[in-house]
Write an enzyme that holds these catalytic residues in place. Structure first.
Site, PDB file in Angstrom:
ATOM      1  N   LEU A   1       0.825  -1.225  -0.053  1.00 52.67           N
ATOM      2  CA  LEU A   1      -0.007   0.000   0.160  1.00 52.67           C
ATOM      3  C   LEU A   1       0.532   1.239   0.098  1.00 52.67           C
ATOM      4  CD1 LEU A   1      -2.780  -1.023   2.666  1.00 52.67           C
ATOM      5  CD2 LEU A   1      -2.648  -1.256  -0.002  1.00 52.67           C
TER       6      LEU A   1
ATOM      7  N   GLY B   1      -1.620   6.351  -2.565  1.00 53.34           N
ATOM      8  CA  GLY B   1      -2.739   6.356  -3.524  1.00 53.34           C
ATOM      9  C   GLY B   1      -3.822   5.259  -2.908  1.00 53.34           C
ATOM     10  N   HIS B   2      -3.395   4.244  -2.453  1.00 49.76           N
ATOM     11  CA  HIS B   2      -4.234   3.433  -1.793  1.00 49.76           C
ATOM     12  C   HIS B   2      -4.862   4.058  -0.554  1.00 49.76           C
ATOM     13  CE1 HIS B   2      -1.387   0.538  -3.522  1.00 49.76           C
ATOM     14  NE2 HIS B   2      -2.898  -0.150  -4.085  1.00 49.76           N
TER      15      HIS B   2
ATOM     16  N   GLN C   1      -4.646 -12.035 -13.093  1.00 50.07           N
ATOM     17  CA  GLN C   1      -4.411 -10.854 -13.685  1.00 50.07           C
ATOM     18  C   GLN C   1      -3.148 -10.657 -14.297  1.00 50.07           C
ATOM     19  OE1 GLN C   1      -5.970  -8.426 -10.480  1.00 50.07           O
ATOM     20  NE2 GLN C   1      -4.538  -7.061 -11.380  1.00 50.07           N
TER      21      GLN C   1
ATOM     22  N   GLN D   1      -7.885   6.270 -10.224  1.00 51.97           N
ATOM     23  CA  GLN D   1      -8.004   6.647 -11.589  1.00 51.97           C
ATOM     24  C   GLN D   1      -6.526   6.327 -12.264  1.00 51.97           C
ATOM     25  OE1 GLN D   1      -8.501  10.764 -12.447  1.00 51.97           O
ATOM     26  NE2 GLN D   1      -7.306  10.427 -14.369  1.00 51.97           N
TER      27      GLN D   1
ATOM     28  N   ASP E   1      -5.374   3.413 -12.806  1.00 45.47           N
ATOM     29  CA  ASP E   1      -5.586   2.367 -13.574  1.00 45.47           C
ATOM     30  C   ASP E   1      -6.752   2.584 -14.497  1.00 45.47           C
ATOM     31  OD1 ASP E   1      -3.627   0.228 -12.747  1.00 45.47           O
ATOM     32  OD2 ASP E   1      -4.604   0.515 -11.025  1.00 45.47           O
TER      33      ASP E   1
ATOM     34  N   VAL F   1      -2.863   9.832  -7.077  1.00 45.68           N
ATOM     35  CA  VAL F   1      -2.023  10.507  -6.105  1.00 45.68           C
ATOM     36  C   VAL F   1      -0.575  10.440  -6.786  1.00 45.68           C
ATOM     37  CG1 VAL F   1      -1.085  10.487  -3.807  1.00 45.68           C
ATOM     38  CG2 VAL F   1      -3.627   9.813  -4.295  1.00 45.68           C
TER      39      VAL F   1
ATOM     40  N   MET G   1       1.826   7.555  -7.840  1.00 44.18           N
ATOM     41  CA  MET G   1       2.273   6.557  -7.017  1.00 44.18           C
ATOM     42  C   MET G   1       1.818   5.114  -7.584  1.00 44.18           C
ATOM     43  SD  MET G   1       2.747   7.746  -3.672  1.00 44.18           S
ATOM     44  CE  MET G   1       2.891   9.379  -3.160  1.00 44.18           C
TER      45      MET G   1
ATOM     46  N   ARG H   1       4.603  -0.615  -8.103  1.00 39.93           N
ATOM     47  CA  ARG H   1       5.824  -0.995  -8.655  1.00 39.93           C
ATOM     48  C   ARG H   1       6.800  -0.156  -8.732  1.00 39.93           C
ATOM     49  NH1 ARG H   1       1.366  -3.806 -12.078  1.00 39.93           N
ATOM     50  NH2 ARG H   1       1.785  -5.941 -12.010  1.00 39.93           N
TER      51      ARG H   1
HETATM   52  O1  PAF Z   1      -6.029  -2.276  -9.107  1.00 43.99           O
HETATM   53  C1  PAF Z   1      -5.841  -3.151  -8.389  1.00 43.99           C
HETATM   54  O2  PAF Z   1      -5.048  -3.071  -7.372  1.00 43.99           O
HETATM   55  C2  PAF Z   1      -5.950  -4.705  -8.683  1.00 43.99           C
HETATM   56  O3  PAF Z   1      -6.219  -4.516 -10.116  1.00 43.99           O
HETATM   57  C3  PAF Z   1      -7.570  -5.034  -8.111  1.00 43.99           C
HETATM   58  C4  PAF Z   1      -8.598  -4.056  -8.639  1.00 43.99           C
HETATM   59  C5  PAF Z   1      -7.229  -4.934  -6.470  1.00 43.99           C
HETATM   60  C6  PAF Z   1      -7.739  -6.453  -8.695  1.00 43.99           C
HETATM   61  O4  PAF Z   1      -6.928  -7.277  -8.376  1.00 43.99           O
END
Ligand code: PAF
Length: 289
Positions: free
Chosen positions: A44, A47-48, A72, A159, A161, A187, A195, A198
């Site tokens: 985290l 941003g989170h 994913q 946003q 992603d 953020v 942010m 990675r």
């Molecule tokens: O954005 C993310 O962190 C991931 O793609 C999510 C939405 C938690 C799904 O695994």
């Protein structure tokens, strides 16, 4: 008086099984509380935390999920080495008074024999999917599973992603999922870098070159503010910024903010999106123009 608990907030309740999370959500529901959900893959950052704060503002019961979702990630992507730090994450979530954390294992979320996936369609097809085929199938599947386990009132996404947020909105609309989706602003570090979990992969030199992503987006916004309407001309100048920094461009696009259809001439709201590899690290960023 326990001064400890005054200075360091108690860790949130952490559950790891689907049965437990269902049970705690059902209990919160019974007391009529508005439930906010913040799905994350952990590691985290600010941003989170902005998503958690938004959930805390709007809802009475906040659930964060921490799950690095294997479906994913492509076969040659960073699933194995994706940063994981549950202890640090829990401390951060505690500092924001999150009520419940769901941190399942892969076997808990994908028990042997699970074969169903969610395919979202057109909005998932361009941009990210060219470099990451199957990525949004994995995202949509895990997010729907989380929505089913945690029937929240509101779910919060970043946003950063951008395409992911459209994919999730589309899925929720098409599959009649009764959850409101909120997309919160990107953020950034003080110098503009978006942010991202990675970012920890970046060396000092790569960190400097990674700034070209946000710089190219700022340039796009400036060009549009200055009257430029030709998307091709804007994209050329954005690519120059990225090329000069020596990053490997995946895509630079100007697109309709709802459909992601590329625009040739900027006439209304437009989103600028970039993806590039900086060394071995793939970064994305975007800006609404
Ligand atoms: O954005 C993310 O962190 C991931 O793609 C999510 C939405 C938690 C799904 O695994």
């Amino acid at each position: 008086m326990n001064t400890d608990s005054a200075s360091s907030p108690r860790l949130p309740l952490v559950v790891t099984t689907r049965d437990e999370v269902r049970h705690h959500i059902a209990t919160a529901r019974k007391t009529g509380r508005k439930i906010g959900l913040v799905p994350t893959m952990g590691a985290l950052h600010a941003g989170h935390l902005s998503l958690v704060k938004a959930a805390r503002r709007e809802c009475d019961f906040t659930v964060a999920t921490i799950f690095v979702n294997p479906t994913q990630f492509g076969p040659h992507e960073d699933f194995q080495k994706y940063p994981r730090n549950l202890d640090a994450d829990l401390k951060l979530l505690a500092s924001l008074n999150v009520d419940l954390v769901f941190a399942p294992t892969v076997a808990e979320m994908y028990p042997p024999g699970s074969t169903t996936f969610v395919e979202v369609g057109a909005v998932a097809a361009p941009l990210e999917s060219a470099a990451r085929p199957g990525h949004f199938r994995g995202v949509a599947t895990i997010v729907l599973k989380l929505f089913n386990l945690i029937p929240a009132d509101v779910a919060f996404f970043g946003q950063k992603d951008y395409q992911q947020s459209l994919v999730i909105r589309q899925m929720v609309a098409d599959l009649d999922v009764p959850i409101t989706i909120r997309v919160c602003p990107i953020v950034r570090e003080p110098d503009g870098l978006a942010m991202s979990s990675r970012n920890v992969y970046l060396s000092a030199d790569e960190r400097r070159r990674a700034l070209s992503l946000s710089m190219s987006l700022r340039l796009a916004a400036e060009l549009v503010a200055g009257g430029e309407r030709d998307a091709g001309a804007i994209i050329r100048q954005m690519r120059e910024v990225l090329d000069t920094a020596g990053v490997q461009i995946d895509y630079v696009a100007l697109a309709h903010p709802d459909t992601l259809e590329v625009v040739a001439n900027i006439q209304g709201p437009t989103v600028a999106l970039v993806a590039a590899r900086v060394g071995n690290t793939r970064l994305i960023d975007n800006q609404l123009l």
